[in-house]
Write a protein that holds these residues in place. Structure first.
Motif, PDB file in Angstrom:
ATOM      1  N   GLU A  42       9.126   5.154 -10.881  1.00  0.00           N
ATOM      2  CA  GLU A  42      10.572   4.035 -10.353  1.00  0.00           C
ATOM      3  C   GLU A  42      11.428   4.221  -8.522  1.00  0.00           C
ATOM      4  O   GLU A  42      11.920   3.239  -8.652  1.00  0.00           O
ATOM      5  N   LEU A  43      10.974   5.075  -8.732  1.00  0.00           N
ATOM      6  CA  LEU A  43      11.406   5.545  -6.912  1.00  0.00           C
ATOM      7  C   LEU A  43      10.961   5.000  -6.099  1.00  0.00           C
ATOM      8  O   LEU A  43      10.779   4.243  -5.278  1.00  0.00           O
ATOM      9  N   ALA A  44       9.155   4.700  -6.422  1.00  0.00           N
ATOM     10  CA  ALA A  44       8.435   3.915  -5.804  1.00  0.00           C
ATOM     11  C   ALA A  44       8.921   2.389  -5.536  1.00  0.00           C
ATOM     12  O   ALA A  44       8.366   1.938  -4.059  1.00  0.00           O
ATOM     13  N   ASP A  45       9.021   2.077  -6.684  1.00  0.00           N
ATOM     14  CA  ASP A  45       9.330   1.108  -6.514  1.00  0.00           C
ATOM     15  C   ASP A  45      10.818   0.626  -6.127  1.00  0.00           C
ATOM     16  O   ASP A  45      10.993  -0.901  -5.156  1.00  0.00           O
ATOM     17  N   LYS A  46      12.069   1.617  -6.409  1.00  0.00           N
ATOM     18  CA  LYS A  46      12.910   0.918  -5.309  1.00  0.00           C
ATOM     19  C   LYS A  46      12.843   1.209  -4.040  1.00  0.00           C
ATOM     20  O   LYS A  46      13.251   0.432  -3.564  1.00  0.00           O
ATOM     21  N   TRP A  47      11.797   1.510  -3.430  1.00  0.00           N
ATOM     22  CA  TRP A  47      12.284   2.493  -2.211  1.00  0.00           C
ATOM     23  C   TRP A  47      11.567   0.561  -1.752  1.00  0.00           C
ATOM     24  O   TRP A  47      11.039   0.150  -0.412  1.00  0.00           O
ATOM     25  N   MET A  48      10.440   0.611  -2.184  1.00  0.00           N
ATOM     26  CA  MET A  48       9.452  -0.923  -1.727  1.00  0.00           C
ATOM     27  C   MET A  48      10.338  -2.034  -1.979  1.00  0.00           C
ATOM     28  O   MET A  48      10.199  -2.990  -0.845  1.00  0.00           O
ATOM     29  N   LYS A  89       0.898  -1.344  -0.205  1.00  0.00           N
ATOM     30  CA  LYS A  89       0.210   0.082  -0.020  1.00  0.00           C
ATOM     31  C   LYS A  89       0.697   0.996   0.407  1.00  0.00           C
ATOM     32  O   LYS A  89       1.747   1.740   0.696  1.00  0.00           O
ATOM     33  N   ILE A  90       0.865   2.116  -1.158  1.00  0.00           N
ATOM     34  CA  ILE A  90       1.196   3.173  -1.162  1.00  0.00           C
ATOM     35  C   ILE A  90      -0.310   4.619  -0.546  1.00  0.00           C
ATOM     36  O   ILE A  90      -1.129   4.338  -0.844  1.00  0.00           O
ATOM     37  N   LEU A 142       4.560   2.633   2.069  1.00  0.00           N
ATOM     38  CA  LEU A 142       5.192   4.112   1.761  1.00  0.00           C
ATOM     39  C   LEU A 142       4.885   4.895   1.613  1.00  0.00           C
ATOM     40  O   LEU A 142       3.157   5.008   1.583  1.00  0.00           O
ATOM     41  N   PHE A 143       5.287   5.584   2.365  1.00  0.00           N
ATOM     42  CA  PHE A 143       4.234   7.238   2.152  1.00  0.00           C
ATOM     43  C   PHE A 143       4.858   8.772   1.493  1.00  0.00           C
ATOM     44  O   PHE A 143       5.509   8.292   1.636  1.00  0.00           O
ATOM     45  N   PHE A 144       4.523   9.273   0.906  1.00  0.00           N
ATOM     46  CA  PHE A 144       4.588  10.533  -0.066  1.00  0.00           C
ATOM     47  C   PHE A 144       3.913  11.392   0.696  1.00  0.00           C
ATOM     48  O   PHE A 144       2.473  11.232   0.589  1.00  0.00           O
ATOM     49  N   VAL A 145       4.172  12.817   1.173  1.00  0.00           N
ATOM     50  CA  VAL A 145       3.388  13.297   1.747  1.00  0.00           C
ATOM     51  C   VAL A 145       3.860  14.945   1.524  1.00  0.00           C
ATOM     52  O   VAL A 145       5.049  15.053   1.659  1.00  0.00           O
ATOM     53  N   GLN A 146       3.233  15.463   0.956  1.00  0.00           N
ATOM     54  CA  GLN A 146       3.197  17.426   1.080  1.00  0.00           C
ATOM     55  C   GLN A 146       3.518  17.493   2.030  1.00  0.00           C
ATOM     56  O   GLN A 146       3.606  17.801   3.522  1.00  0.00           O
ATOM     57  N   LEU A 196      19.767   4.509   1.213  1.00  0.00           N
ATOM     58  CA  LEU A 196      19.695   4.855   0.379  1.00  0.00           C
ATOM     59  C   LEU A 196      19.307   3.276  -0.774  1.00  0.00           C
ATOM     60  O   LEU A 196      20.266   2.533  -0.787  1.00  0.00           O
ATOM     61  N   PRO A 197      18.441   2.893  -1.910  1.00  0.00           N
ATOM     62  CA  PRO A 197      18.535   1.979  -1.814  1.00  0.00           C
ATOM     63  C   PRO A 197      19.164   1.918  -3.257  1.00  0.00           C
ATOM     64  O   PRO A 197      19.657   2.625  -4.278  1.00  0.00           O
TER      65      PRO A 197
END
Length: 745
Positions: A112-118, A4-5, A49-53, A171-172
Motif C-alpha cells: 500500500e505504501l507503493a500505491d500511495k507514493w505513486m 516503474k519501481i 519510485l525508488f526503494f533503497v536499502q 505525506l500522501p
C-alpha cells in the motif's frame, strides 16, 4: 504505460522479499531489482519510485540516494531508504531522502505504501498534499534543527519501531494501511490551516505497539511559539484498534505451538524483513561455521544442533521456518530425525532440506520417503542454498491466489503430509483422506479439481475409488493420479480401465509429482475453458481458433473467403414495449428461456448460431462437404418453421410472437475486428443485409424468404402471398414468399 519501481538491496533475499510485497499490486507496476548503487544513480529519469536499502554492494544506500537526488533540479521521484537501523533516519531525511522505512514491517504496508507514493507522485501540488506551501526549505539548517527538535519532543518514539518517517510536505493521504486515517489527516489539515503562527513543518512518525498499527500522529510545534500556547494544543492522534491476543501470544500447556497456532501467528505477526529462522542440524562444526555465515549474510537467523536428538530438543523450544539436516550424525541420524519431525502434528508442516555428502539415488529416495522436501549434496553453492530457502520459506501460500483443490488419499500419514507440503508450496488447496471410503465422501462434498490416491488402502483401494468417481456424473471427468509400488503392465492396464489418468511409482520425488499435477490440472482447465467458450463463441469461430492454435494457420492472419450461405434472422415482435412492462430480472429470464427453445429448434437443422443481438438471432446454414446449396437453404427454412412450432407449443406463446427472414447467396466469411485485440468470425455482405430486411418485413409468427431461397427449395416447401417489397438500402424491389408449410425432401 506501467510505472516503474526500482528495489535496491544489498542481498538477493531482501530484494525478492520486497519485490513480492510490491507485487501484490500485480499488473500495475514494472518492478526491477538490483544490488548496486550505480544502477540506482543511472536510473534517474526512468524510474518512478525508488526503494533503497542502507547497505549496497558498491556503496551505502544513503550515498546512492544523495547522488541520485542531485541529478534532479525540479520535481524528484519518491526515494525511500529502508533499514533495520533507526539511527540513520535523521541523517537520511536531512540529506533529502523522501522517506525512511524501518524494518521489519508488514508486507501489506509495503504494497500500500507503493500505491500511495505513486498516487501522491502524480498529484503533487494538488489538495492531496497536506501542506501546500513550504515556508522553510527542507534541506536548510533551520529546518533541520527544527525537525530534530520536533523529534525529541515526539512522545511516539520517532522511528524506534517499525514504520516510516517522511519529509515535510511529502505525506500522501492515508499512508498507513492498517487503520483508516482520514479523520486524523483532516485534523492535521485543520491545525495547519487555523494556526497560522505555526511554521508548516510536520514530524510524522509511525509507532507500532505489538505490531498493531500506527499509534499517533503529531504536528511539531514551532519552537518560537510561547510554551503556554504550545501546551494548549492537543496532538492529533488515533488510538490503534486493540487486537485480540493471538494464539501464539497465549500460554499453552504444550511447549510446542500447534500447527493452527503457528499458522495464526504467522498470519498475525509476519513482517517484511523479519529474519527467516533456520534450524541447522549437522555434526560438523565447519558446516555450522560456513553455512551459518552464508545464512547470516542473507538475513537468516540460524539455530544450531549437532545431531538429530539435539535437533528435536531445539524443536521443542522453538519452531523454525525451515530445517537443514545432515544424514550421518551420532545419537540420531538425519533419516530418523526427519521421520520423527514429520510424524509430529506440531512440526509436520515445517519444510526439511537434507544436506549431505551422500548423493546416490537410494539415499535421495529414502530422504523423500521419510518426508524430506528437498535434497542437496555437499558441497553446496551459497546461491543455490539461498534459492532453495527462498522457494520454501519466502513464497507465502497465503499471499497467493488460491489455485485448484486437490484431494490426497493415502493411508500413510507421512506420505499425505509430504504431498501436502510439496503441493501447498505451489499454491494448491489440499484436502486429506486416509482411505478410499473417506476419500470418496470428501470428493462428493468438495468436488476437487484432481485426486491423488494410493492403490493399496483399507476399506476401499485406489482402483475402486476411481471407479466410484467415474460413475458419478459430477465427478466423472476429475483427473486421478494413482500411486503404486507395483508398476507392472497388468496393474497399469487395470488402472487405465478403471479411469486412472496417470501413474506415479513409489518412491517418488515431490518435484515429479508436481510436474504431473500441473500437467493434468492445465489439461482439465483447458477442457473446461473450451466447454465454457462454446457458449460464447460460434462453432465456426471455434473451429478457426482451434486451427490457428494447432499451428495450421497463423494467429496473426485475418481470414476472408467467399462462401455460399443461407442466412436466417429472427426477432421478437414488440420487444421494446415488453422491456418497459417487465422487471429486468424477469425479462432476462424470459429472454433466455426463449433462446433455449429457439436454439434447440435451429440446432435440430444443423444451424450455426452466429450471434445474439438483443432479442434477435442470427443463424447460418453454409454450403459445405456435408450439404449442398439446396440442402443448406432447406435447413434454413425448416429451421425457421421449427422455431414457430417450438414457440407455439411452449408456455411463452402468450407473451411472445416472432418473425423470421431468410435469404441465400454468396457472402464474405472471415475475421472482422482488430488484428491485435479482439475479432469475430462472421459473415458480411449484401445478402446478409437482405436477410435482416426480410425479417423486419415479415408478419408476426411467419417465415418470409427471398426469391433466391425459394428457387432452391420450391419443390420442398409450400408458399403463399408472393409479392415484391421495397427494402431499405436497395434501389429495386425484392420478390418475397411467405412459407406456410414444409413438404420435405
Amino acid at each position: 504505460m506501467k510505472k516503474k519501481i526500482l528495489i535496491a538491496a544489498g542481498n538477493d533475499l531482501h530484494s525478492r522479499m520486497l519485490a513480492r510485497a510490491v507485487s501484490k499490486a500485480a499488473g500495475l507496476y514494472n518492478t526491477v531489482t538490483t544490488n548496486t548503487g550505480a544502477t540506482v544513480i543511472s536510473s534517474a529519469g526512468i524510474v518512478d519510485l525508488f526503494f533503497v536499502q542502507d547497505e549496497l554492494v558498491d556503496m551505502t544506500g544513503l550515498e546512492a540516494c544523495t547522488r541520485l537526488l542531485a541529478k534532479f533540479s525540479e520535481e524528484q521521484p519518491p526515494v525511500i531508504l529502508f533499514s533495520y537501523r533507526s539511527d540513520i533516519a535523521d541523517s537520511a531525511l536531512k540529506q533529502g531522502v523522501t522517506g525512511f522505512l524501518k524494518l521489519p514491517c508488514r508486507p501489506s504496508t509495503i504494497s500500500e505504501l507503493a500505491d500511495k507514493w505513486m498516487a501522491w507522485s502524480s498529484k503533487r501540488g494538488k489538495s492531496h498534499v497536506i501542506l501546500e506551501q513550504e515556508t522553510v526549505s527542507p534541506s536548510s539548517p533551520s529546518e533541520a534543527a527544527k525537525l530534530t527538535t520536533a523529534e525529541k519532543n515526539n512522545p511516539s518514539g520517532g522511528v524506534e519501531k517499525s514504520g516510516e518517517l517522511l519529509r515535510p510536505n511529502t505525506l500522501p493521504d492515508q499512508l498507513t494501511a492498517d487503520l483508516a486515517l482520514e479523520p486524523a489527516v483532516e485534523g492535521l489539515r485543520e491545525v495547519a490551516q487555523t494556526e497560522s503562527s505555526i511554521q508548516p513543518v510536520l514530524n510524522v512518525a509511525t509507532k507500532y505497539e505489538d505490531n498493531s498499527g500506527p499509534a499517533s500522529f503529531e504536528v511539531a510545534p514551532d519552537q518560537n511559539q510561547p510554551p503556554d500556547e504550545q501546551s494548549n494544543r492537543e496532538p492529533v492522534s488515533i488510538q490503534p484498534k486493540k487486537k485480540e491476543e493471538s494464539l501464539s501470544q497465549k500460554k499453552s500447556s504444550s511447549p510446542l505451538k500447534t500447527v493452527e497456532e503457528k499458522a495464526l501467528a504467522t498470519e498475525d505477526e509476519a513482517k517484511l524483513g523479519e529474519k527467516t529462522t533456520v534450524l541447522l542440524i549437522d555434526d560438523s562444526k565447519l558446516i555450522h561455521a560456513t553455512i551459518g555465515k552464508v545464512l547470516e549474510e542473507n538475513g537468516v537467523e540460524t539455530i544450531h544442533a549437532m545431531d538429530g536428538l539435539e535437533g528435536l530438543q531445539q524443536l521443542s523450544e522453538r519452531i523454525p521456518d525451515l530445517i537443514i539436516c545432515d544424514i550421518d550424525m551420532p545419537n540420531m541420524n538425519g533419516f530418523e530425525f526427519c521421520a520423527k519431525a514429520k510424524e509430529s502434528a506440531v512440526t509436520q508442516e515445517v519444510p526439511i532440506i537434507i544436506l549431505s555428502a551422500r548423493g546416490s539415488g537410494i539415499d535421495i529416495d529414502k530422504g523423500f520417503d521419510v518426508g524430506a522436501n528437498d535434497f542437496l549434496t555437499k558441497p553446496v553453492h551459497a546461491e543455490e542454498l539461498i534459492s532453495r530457502i527462498d522457494q520454501m520459506v519466502v513464497k507465502n501460500a497465503a499471499d497467493q491466489d488460491k489455485r485448484e483443490t486437490i484431494l490426497v488419499v493415502d493411508d500413510s500419514l507421512l506420505i499425505r503430509n509430504m504431498m501436502k507440503q510439496g503441493l501447498s508450496q505451489q499454491g494448491f488447496e489440499i484436502i486429506l483422506g486416509e482411505d478410499g471410503k473417506e476419500g470418496l465422501q470428501l470428493a462428493i462434498n468438495h468436488h476437487p479439481d484432481l485426486v491423488i490416491t494410493d492403490f493399496e488402502m483399507p476399506q476401499m483401494n485406489g482402483r475402486e475409488l476411481t471407479r466410484e468417481l467415474r460413475e458419478r456424473e459430477d465427478l466423472a471427468d476429475t483427473p486421478v493420479i494413482m500411486l503404486t509400488a507395483a508398476d507392472s503392465v497388468v496393474d497399469r492396464a487395470k488402472g487405465e480401465h478403471a479411469g486412472v489418468s496417470a501413474f506415479l511409482s513409489k518412491p517418488f520425488q515431490p518435484e515429479k509429482l508436481v510436474v504431473i499435477v500441473e500437467k493434468l490440472v492445465a489439461e482439465r482447465r483447458l477442457i473446461r475453458e473450451r466447454q465454457v467458450l462454446k457458449h460464447y463463441v460460434s462453432e465456426s469461430a471455434l473451429s478457426v481458433a482451434a486451427a490457428a492454435a494447432d499451428g495450421k494457420e497463423s494467429i496473426e492472419m485475418m481470414r476472408a473467403k467467399n462462401s455460399f450461405v443461407s442466412i436466417l434472422f429472427s426477432d421478437i415482435v414488440g420487444f421494446t414495449p415488453l422491456t418497459e412492462a417487465i422487471e429486468p430480472e424477469k425479462l432476462l429470464g424470459l429472454l433466455n428461456e426463449y433462446f433455449d427453445y429457439m436454439t434447440k429448434a435451429l440446432k435440430g437443422h444443423n444451424a450455426t448460431i452466429d450471434k445474439f443481438i438483443g432479442d434477435a438471432i442470427m443463424a447460418l446454414f453454409p454450403e459445405n462437404k456435408q450439404r449442398d446449396k439446396t440442402r443448406a437453404a432447406y435447413d434454413a427454412v425448416a429451421g425457421g418453421f421449427s422455431m414457430l412450432s417450438a414457440l407455439k407449443s411452449s408456455h411463452l406463446s402468450d407473451d411472445i410472437r416472432i418473425r423470421v427472414g431468410i435469404n441465400s447467396g454468396y457472402v464474405i466469411m472471415g475475421d472482422i475486428g482488430s488484428r491485435l485485440y479482439r475479432r469475430d468470425y462472421t459473415v458480411i455482405g449484401d445478402n446478409v443485409n437482405i436477410a435482416a430486411r426480410l425479417e423486419s418485413s415479415a408478419d408476426a409468427n411467419s417465415v418470409l424468404i427471398s426469391d433466391d431461397t425459394y428457387n432452391l427449395v420450391k419443390d420442398l416447401v409450400a408458399v403463399e402471398d408472393s409479392k415484391e417489397i421495397q427494402v431499405k438500402g436497395k434501389s429495386g424491389s425484392i420478390l418475397t414468399h411467405k412459407v406456410v408449410d414444409i413438404i420435405g425432401p
